[in-house]
Design a protein around this motif. Structure first.
Motif, PDB file in Angstrom:
ATOM      1  N   HIS A   6       0.719  -1.237  -0.040  1.00 20.33           N
ATOM      2  CA  HIS A   6       0.050  -0.091   0.151  1.00 20.33           C
ATOM      3  C   HIS A   6       0.801   1.214  -0.105  1.00 20.33           C
ATOM      4  O   HIS A   6       0.455   2.091  -0.850  1.00 20.33           O
ATOM      5  N   LEU A   7       2.150   1.106   0.701  1.00 19.95           N
ATOM      6  CA  LEU A   7       2.943   2.405   0.846  1.00 19.95           C
ATOM      7  C   LEU A   7       3.510   2.768  -0.598  1.00 19.95           C
ATOM      8  O   LEU A   7       3.509   4.079  -0.866  1.00 19.95           O
ATOM      9  N   PHE A   8       3.906   1.756  -1.514  1.00 19.59           N
ATOM     10  CA  PHE A   8       4.399   1.881  -2.652  1.00 19.59           C
ATOM     11  C   PHE A   8       3.523   1.760  -3.908  1.00 19.59           C
ATOM     12  O   PHE A   8       4.029   1.700  -4.911  1.00 19.59           O
ATOM     13  N   GLY A   9       2.249   1.487  -3.504  1.00 21.84           N
ATOM     14  CA  GLY A   9       1.211   1.272  -4.812  1.00 21.84           C
ATOM     15  C   GLY A   9       1.684   0.144  -5.836  1.00 21.84           C
ATOM     16  O   GLY A   9       1.424   0.307  -7.029  1.00 21.84           O
ATOM     17  N   ILE A  10       2.014  -0.873  -5.192  1.00 22.13           N
ATOM     18  CA  ILE A  10       2.319  -2.004  -5.830  1.00 22.13           C
ATOM     19  C   ILE A  10       1.122  -2.771  -6.293  1.00 22.13           C
ATOM     20  O   ILE A  10       0.077  -2.990  -5.246  1.00 22.13           O
ATOM     21  N   PRO A  11       0.618  -2.999  -7.427  1.00 21.71           N
ATOM     22  CA  PRO A  11      -0.592  -3.277  -8.179  1.00 21.71           C
ATOM     23  C   PRO A  11      -1.128  -4.547  -7.427  1.00 21.71           C
ATOM     24  O   PRO A  11      -2.379  -4.942  -7.692  1.00 21.71           O
ATOM     25  N   SER A  12      -0.483  -5.301  -7.245  1.00 19.89           N
ATOM     26  CA  SER A  12      -0.879  -6.951  -6.834  1.00 19.89           C
ATOM     27  C   SER A  12      -0.058  -7.574  -5.843  1.00 19.89           C
ATOM     28  O   SER A  12       1.086  -7.102  -5.444  1.00 19.89           O
ATOM     29  N   LEU A  13      -0.786  -8.671  -5.199  1.00 19.04           N
ATOM     30  CA  LEU A  13      -0.020  -9.460  -4.104  1.00 19.04           C
ATOM     31  C   LEU A  13       1.156 -10.203  -4.903  1.00 19.04           C
ATOM     32  O   LEU A  13       2.140 -10.362  -4.185  1.00 19.04           O
ATOM     33  N   ARG A  14       0.905 -10.692  -5.765  1.00 15.02           N
ATOM     34  CA  ARG A  14       1.975 -11.473  -6.759  1.00 15.02           C
ATOM     35  C   ARG A  14       3.209 -10.598  -7.001  1.00 15.02           C
ATOM     36  O   ARG A  14       4.371 -11.200  -6.590  1.00 15.02           O
ATOM     37  N   LYS A  15       3.014  -9.455  -7.460  1.00 17.18           N
ATOM     38  CA  LYS A  15       4.170  -8.396  -7.652  1.00 17.18           C
ATOM     39  C   LYS A  15       4.684  -8.040  -6.383  1.00 17.18           C
ATOM     40  O   LYS A  15       5.698  -7.821  -6.442  1.00 17.18           O
ATOM     41  N   THR A  16       4.065  -8.023  -5.452  1.00 12.36           N
ATOM     42  CA  THR A  16       4.371  -7.507  -4.127  1.00 12.36           C
ATOM     43  C   THR A  16       5.428  -8.462  -3.543  1.00 12.36           C
ATOM     44  O   THR A  16       6.443  -8.487  -3.337  1.00 12.36           O
ATOM     45  N   ALA A  17       5.094  -9.816  -3.610  1.00  7.55           N
ATOM     46  CA  ALA A  17       5.906 -11.002  -3.425  1.00  7.55           C
ATOM     47  C   ALA A  17       7.112 -10.967  -4.225  1.00  7.55           C
ATOM     48  O   ALA A  17       8.023 -11.283  -3.626  1.00  7.55           O
ATOM     49  N   ASP A  18       7.039 -10.798  -5.465  1.00  5.58           N
ATOM     50  CA  ASP A  18       8.399 -10.654  -6.257  1.00  5.58           C
ATOM     51  C   ASP A  18       9.094  -9.415  -5.755  1.00  5.58           C
ATOM     52  O   ASP A  18      10.662  -9.764  -5.779  1.00  5.58           O
ATOM     53  N   GLU A  19       8.663  -8.237  -5.452  1.00  2.00           N
ATOM     54  CA  GLU A  19       9.402  -7.180  -5.131  1.00  2.00           C
ATOM     55  C   GLU A  19      10.268  -7.453  -3.809  1.00  2.00           C
ATOM     56  O   GLU A  19      11.316  -7.052  -3.709  1.00  2.00           O
ATOM     57  N   VAL A  20       9.347  -7.947  -2.677  1.00  2.00           N
ATOM     58  CA  VAL A  20       9.934  -8.314  -1.669  1.00  2.00           C
ATOM     59  C   VAL A  20      11.218  -9.194  -1.658  1.00  2.00           C
ATOM     60  O   VAL A  20      12.246  -9.000  -0.934  1.00  2.00           O
ATOM     61  N   SER A  21      11.234 -10.167  -2.722  1.00  2.00           N
ATOM     62  CA  SER A  21      12.233 -11.217  -2.763  1.00  2.00           C
ATOM     63  C   SER A  21      13.445 -10.700  -3.277  1.00  2.00           C
ATOM     64  O   SER A  21      14.608 -10.876  -2.910  1.00  2.00           O
ATOM     65  N   MET A  22      13.268  -9.583  -4.261  1.00  2.27           N
ATOM     66  CA  MET A  22      14.645  -8.805  -4.800  1.00  2.27           C
ATOM     67  C   MET A  22      14.830  -7.854  -4.136  1.00  2.27           C
ATOM     68  O   MET A  22      16.109  -7.222  -4.315  1.00  2.27           O
ATOM     69  N   ASN A  23      14.278  -6.952  -3.185  1.00  3.23           N
ATOM     70  CA  ASN A  23      14.496  -5.612  -2.926  1.00  3.23           C
ATOM     71  C   ASN A  23      15.097  -5.804  -1.439  1.00  3.23           C
ATOM     72  O   ASN A  23      14.379  -6.322  -0.397  1.00  3.23           O
ATOM     73  N   ILE A  24      16.610  -5.429  -1.195  1.00  8.09           N
ATOM     74  CA  ILE A  24      17.182  -5.507  -0.160  1.00  8.09           C
ATOM     75  C   ILE A  24      16.655  -4.487   1.086  1.00  8.09           C
ATOM     76  O   ILE A  24      16.544  -5.217   2.250  1.00  8.09           O
ATOM     77  N   ALA A  25      15.995  -3.313   0.775  1.00  5.07           N
ATOM     78  CA  ALA A  25      15.252  -2.716   1.839  1.00  5.07           C
ATOM     79  C   ALA A  25      14.048  -3.091   2.625  1.00  5.07           C
ATOM     80  O   ALA A  25      13.944  -3.132   3.539  1.00  5.07           O
ATOM     81  N   TYR A  26      13.434  -3.812   1.329  1.00  3.69           N
ATOM     82  CA  TYR A  26      12.012  -4.516   2.035  1.00  3.69           C
ATOM     83  C   TYR A  26      12.670  -6.069   2.740  1.00  3.69           C
ATOM     84  O   TYR A  26      11.692  -6.050   3.793  1.00  3.69           O
ATOM     85  N   ARG A  27      13.399  -6.587   2.429  1.00  5.83           N
ATOM     86  CA  ARG A  27      13.936  -7.773   3.324  1.00  5.83           C
ATOM     87  C   ARG A  27      14.188  -7.364   4.589  1.00  5.83           C
ATOM     88  O   ARG A  27      13.926  -7.731   5.612  1.00  5.83           O
TER      89      ARG A  27
END
Length: 230
Positions: A6-27
């Protein structure tokens, strides 16, 4: 992960999971090391069905407000009510025609009771209050997101949307919110929002709203509760 979405406006849960996997700050934020597997998107979907229930969200919402109030930051004596439209992720051209019952005005039954009480006090026969089947109207329902509603006002482009009917105090803290389809008028959602508001904040003295809420029913509701409509 839902907060990140919600903070970064990611359009879907699938995309969110992918972003979390790749983004060091999110991890780092979530507490996952680089060699750890992050949750699958279906895990988040499961939680939406079984853990993130409306009751859970409501308890968290009021818990946060209680913390703010305990710190002395809430000023609910004067509150401000308005609605904000939120565009739905739905194509305005993908619709089906549907017949739905017209929404009954909340105050009609109450008004009839008051009229009949007055008639009885004047030794007059009360009016019959036989409930007729509700009239129907034809609406365009989205095939993608049937819970949304068509919104079109002024120069706004017609779209499917939701509306957040929100109450805040002078510092901007949200005290109550009711989300409806985008084609529900502000005044229709007011009763629900106001009832919950005064239940949690009986110290409310003034209710400030724009012309969308200026109806005899809403003014009477506020005045009868011992408060001032502004």
């Amino acid at each position: 992960m839902v907060l990140i979405q919600h903070l970064f406006g990611i359009p879907s849960l699938r995309k969110t999971a992918d972003e979390v996997s790749m983004n060091i700050a999110y991890r780092w934020f979530l507490g996952y090391l680089m060699n750890e597997t992050t949750p699958h998107f279906s895990t988040i979907s499961y939680n939406f069905k079984h853990r993130f229930t409306p009751e859970t969200i409501e308890r968290i919402f009021y818990w946060i407000l209680d913390e703010i109030n305990s710190a002395g930051y809430l000023s609910p004596e004067a509150v401000f009510v308005d609605g904000t439209h939120i565009k739905a992720n739905a194509n305005i051209k993908k619709v089906v025609k549907k017949a739905v019952p017209k929404a009954a005005k909340i105050y009609e039954e109450q008004l009839m009771e008051e009229i009949n009480e007055d008639r009885e006090n004047h030794d007059k026969k009360p009016f019959d209050n036989d409930k007729k089947p509700p009239e129907e109207k034809i609406i365009n329902e989205s095939t993608t997101d049937p819970e949304s509603g068509v919104f079109h006002k002024g120069e706004h482009k017609k779209c499917f949307a939701y509306e957040a009917h929100t109450v805040c105090e002078k510092r901007g803290y949200v005290l109550e919110v009711e989300v409806t389809p985008g084609n529900v008028h502000d005044s229709v959602a007011f009763d629900t929002v106001f009832e919950r508001l005064i239940e949690h904040y009986p110290e409310v003295e003034v209710v400030t709203a724009d012309a969308g809420y200026k109806t005899p029913h809403i003014c009477k509701l506020i005045i009868d509760s011992g408060r001032t409509p502004s």
